[in-house]
Scaffold this motif. Structure first.
Motif, mmCIF file in Angstrom:
data_model
loop_
_atom_site.group_PDB
_atom_site.id
_atom_site.type_symbol
_atom_site.label_atom_id
_atom_site.label_comp_id
_atom_site.label_asym_id
_atom_site.label_seq_id
_atom_site.Cartn_x
_atom_site.Cartn_y
_atom_site.Cartn_z
ATOM 1 N N GLU A 29 0.825 -1.204 0.000
ATOM 2 C CA GLU A 29 0.000 0.000 0.000
ATOM 3 C C GLU A 29 0.861 1.257 0.000
ATOM 4 O O GLU A 29 0.554 2.224 -0.713
ATOM 5 C CB GLU A 29 -0.935 0.002 1.202
ATOM 6 N N VAL A 30 1.933 1.257 0.768
ATOM 7 C CA VAL A 30 2.840 2.410 0.782
ATOM 8 C C VAL A 30 3.407 2.620 -0.618
ATOM 9 O O VAL A 30 3.429 3.752 -1.119
ATOM 10 C CB VAL A 30 3.959 2.213 1.826
ATOM 11 N N ASP A 31 3.860 1.548 -1.253
ATOM 12 C CA ASP A 31 4.398 1.664 -2.614
ATOM 13 C C ASP A 31 3.354 2.212 -3.584
ATOM 14 O O ASP A 31 3.661 3.058 -4.425
ATOM 15 C CB ASP A 31 4.893 0.302 -3.112
ATOM 16 N N GLN A 32 2.128 1.732 -3.449
ATOM 17 C CA GLN A 32 1.056 2.192 -4.330
ATOM 18 C C GLN A 32 0.822 3.695 -4.160
ATOM 19 O O GLN A 32 0.717 4.427 -5.149
ATOM 20 C CB GLN A 32 -0.229 1.435 -4.017
ATOM 21 N N TYR A 33 0.762 4.167 -2.924
ATOM 22 C CA TYR A 33 0.528 5.595 -2.686
ATOM 23 C C TYR A 33 1.716 6.438 -3.140
ATOM 24 O O TYR A 33 1.543 7.548 -3.643
ATOM 25 C CB TYR A 33 0.187 5.863 -1.222
ATOM 26 N N MET A 34 2.912 5.902 -2.982
ATOM 27 C CA MET A 34 4.081 6.652 -3.437
ATOM 28 C C MET A 34 4.083 6.765 -4.968
ATOM 29 O O MET A 34 4.439 7.812 -5.509
ATOM 30 C CB MET A 34 5.366 5.986 -2.945
ATOM 31 N N GLN A 35 3.670 5.714 -5.652
ATOM 32 C CA GLN A 35 3.573 5.788 -7.115
ATOM 33 C C GLN A 35 2.540 6.821 -7.537
ATOM 34 O O GLN A 35 2.773 7.591 -8.478
ATOM 35 C CB GLN A 35 3.219 4.413 -7.688
ATOM 36 N N GLN A 36 1.406 6.842 -6.849
ATOM 37 C CA GLN A 36 0.384 7.841 -7.160
ATOM 38 C C GLN A 36 0.913 9.245 -6.922
ATOM 39 O O GLN A 36 0.672 10.163 -7.713
ATOM 40 C CB GLN A 36 -0.865 7.607 -6.308
ATOM 41 N N TYR A 37 1.657 9.424 -5.844
ATOM 42 C CA TYR A 37 2.217 10.736 -5.529
ATOM 43 C C TYR A 37 3.209 11.163 -6.611
ATOM 44 O O TYR A 37 3.176 12.302 -7.074
ATOM 45 C CB TYR A 37 2.908 10.692 -4.161
ATOM 46 N N LYS A 56 3.326 10.239 -9.708
ATOM 47 C CA LYS A 56 2.612 10.564 -10.946
ATOM 48 C C LYS A 56 1.996 11.954 -10.872
ATOM 49 O O LYS A 56 1.981 12.692 -11.851
ATOM 50 C CB LYS A 56 1.516 9.532 -11.223
ATOM 51 N N ALA A 57 1.478 12.310 -9.701
ATOM 52 C CA ALA A 57 0.835 13.615 -9.524
ATOM 53 C C ALA A 57 1.864 14.737 -9.389
ATOM 54 O O ALA A 57 1.550 15.895 -9.646
ATOM 55 C CB ALA A 57 -0.073 13.594 -8.295
ATOM 56 N N HIS A 58 3.083 14.388 -8.972
ATOM 57 C CA HIS A 58 4.135 15.384 -8.747
ATOM 58 C C HIS A 58 5.422 14.914 -9.432
ATOM 59 O O HIS A 58 6.401 14.562 -8.763
ATOM 60 C CB HIS A 58 4.379 15.584 -7.247
ATOM 61 N N PRO A 59 5.463 14.948 -10.747
ATOM 62 C CA PRO A 59 6.611 14.382 -11.476
ATOM 63 C C PRO A 59 7.923 15.113 -11.242
ATOM 64 O O PRO A 59 8.981 14.538 -11.475
ATOM 65 C CB PRO A 59 6.188 14.461 -12.942
ATOM 66 N N MET A 60 7.892 16.330 -10.765
ATOM 67 C CA MET A 60 9.126 17.083 -10.555
ATOM 68 C C MET A 60 9.780 16.731 -9.218
ATOM 69 O O MET A 60 10.937 17.071 -8.992
ATOM 70 C CB MET A 60 8.843 18.585 -10.610
ATOM 71 N N VAL A 61 9.082 16.049 -8.344
ATOM 72 C CA VAL A 61 9.621 15.706 -7.032
ATOM 73 C C VAL A 61 10.531 14.494 -7.178
ATOM 74 O O VAL A 61 10.153 13.470 -7.731
ATOM 75 C CB VAL A 61 8.493 15.399 -6.027
ATOM 76 N N GLU A 62 11.754 14.624 -6.702
ATOM 77 C CA GLU A 62 12.747 13.550 -6.813
ATOM 78 C C GLU A 62 12.980 12.844 -5.487
ATOM 79 O O GLU A 62 13.796 11.948 -5.405
ATOM 80 C CB GLU A 62 14.074 14.130 -7.310
#
Length: 87
Positions: free
Chosen positions: A68-76, A78-84
Protein backbone atom coordinates in the motif's frame (compact mmCIF):
# COMPACT_ATOMS: atom_id res chain seq x y z
CA UNK A 1 -1.10 -29.75 13.77
CA UNK A 2 1.02 -32.08 15.85
CA UNK A 3 -0.47 -35.58 16.24
CA UNK A 4 -0.21 -35.87 20.02
CA UNK A 5 -3.50 -37.66 20.68
CA UNK A 6 -6.76 -38.76 19.15
CA UNK A 7 -8.81 -35.95 20.74
CA UNK A 8 -10.54 -33.56 18.36
CA UNK A 9 -8.90 -30.15 18.22
CA UNK A 10 -10.90 -26.92 18.04
CA UNK A 11 -10.96 -25.05 14.76
CA UNK A 12 -8.00 -22.70 14.43
CA UNK A 13 -8.52 -18.98 14.95
CA UNK A 14 -9.07 -17.25 11.61
CA UNK A 15 -6.24 -14.79 11.05
CA UNK A 16 -6.87 -11.80 8.81
CA UNK A 17 -3.97 -9.53 7.78
CA UNK A 18 -4.31 -6.22 9.56
CA UNK A 19 -6.42 -7.79 12.29
CA UNK A 20 -4.15 -10.51 13.64
CA UNK A 21 -5.34 -12.22 16.82
CA UNK A 22 -2.72 -12.93 19.48
CA UNK A 23 -2.86 -16.58 20.58
CA UNK A 24 -4.45 -17.36 23.92
CA UNK A 25 -1.98 -18.59 26.49
CA UNK A 26 -1.85 -22.35 26.95
CA UNK A 27 -3.64 -23.90 29.88
CA UNK A 28 -1.08 -25.42 32.17
CA UNK A 29 -3.04 -26.34 35.28
CA UNK A 30 -4.10 -29.95 35.58
CA UNK A 31 -7.65 -29.12 36.69
CA UNK A 32 -8.42 -27.13 33.54
CA UNK A 33 -6.78 -29.69 31.29
CA UNK A 34 -8.72 -32.50 32.95
CA UNK A 35 -12.02 -30.57 32.74
CA UNK A 36 -11.48 -30.10 28.99
CA UNK A 37 -10.18 -33.66 28.53
CA UNK A 38 -6.90 -32.36 27.10
CA UNK A 39 -3.32 -33.36 27.63
CA UNK A 40 -0.56 -30.83 28.17
CA UNK A 41 0.86 -31.88 24.79
CA UNK A 42 -2.42 -31.16 23.02
CA UNK A 43 -2.68 -27.77 24.65
CA UNK A 44 0.90 -26.86 23.80
CA UNK A 45 0.35 -28.02 20.20
CA UNK A 46 -2.70 -25.76 19.98
CA UNK A 47 -0.73 -22.82 21.33
CA UNK A 48 2.19 -23.40 18.95
CA UNK A 49 -0.16 -23.67 15.96
CA UNK A 50 -1.92 -20.44 16.93
CA UNK A 51 1.42 -18.71 17.53
CA UNK A 52 2.63 -19.76 14.08
CA UNK A 53 -0.60 -18.57 12.44
CA UNK A 54 -0.29 -15.24 14.31
CA UNK A 55 3.30 -14.80 13.15
CA UNK A 56 2.34 -15.55 9.53
CA UNK A 57 -0.52 -13.05 9.81
CA UNK A 58 1.89 -10.37 11.02
CA UNK A 59 4.17 -11.11 8.05
CA UNK A 60 1.22 -10.84 5.66
CA UNK A 61 0.13 -7.59 7.34
CA UNK A 62 3.60 -6.11 6.88
CA UNK A 63 3.69 -7.19 3.24
CA UNK A 64 0.23 -5.68 2.66
CA UNK A 65 1.27 -2.41 4.30
CA UNK A 66 4.44 -2.18 2.23
CA UNK A 67 2.43 -2.75 -0.95
CA UNK A 68 0.00 0.00 0.00
CA UNK A 69 2.84 2.41 0.78
CA UNK A 70 4.40 1.66 -2.61
CA UNK A 71 1.06 2.19 -4.33
CA UNK A 72 0.53 5.59 -2.69
CA UNK A 73 4.08 6.65 -3.44
CA UNK A 74 3.57 5.79 -7.11
CA UNK A 75 0.38 7.84 -7.16
CA UNK A 76 2.22 10.74 -5.53
CA UNK A 77 5.07 10.59 -8.02
CA UNK A 78 2.61 10.56 -10.95
CA UNK A 79 0.84 13.61 -9.52
CA UNK A 80 4.13 15.38 -8.75
CA UNK A 81 6.61 14.38 -11.48
CA UNK A 82 9.13 17.08 -10.56
CA UNK A 83 9.62 15.71 -7.03
CA UNK A 84 12.75 13.55 -6.81
CA UNK A 85 12.55 12.70 -3.11
CA UNK A 86 12.73 9.01 -2.22
CA UNK A 87 10.98 7.84 0.94
Amino acid sequence: MLPLSTHAQPAPVQQVPGHCIYPSQPLVDEASLHALDLTMGEELARFMNEAQAYSQCLDATKQQLNSEVDQYMQQYRKAHPMVETEY
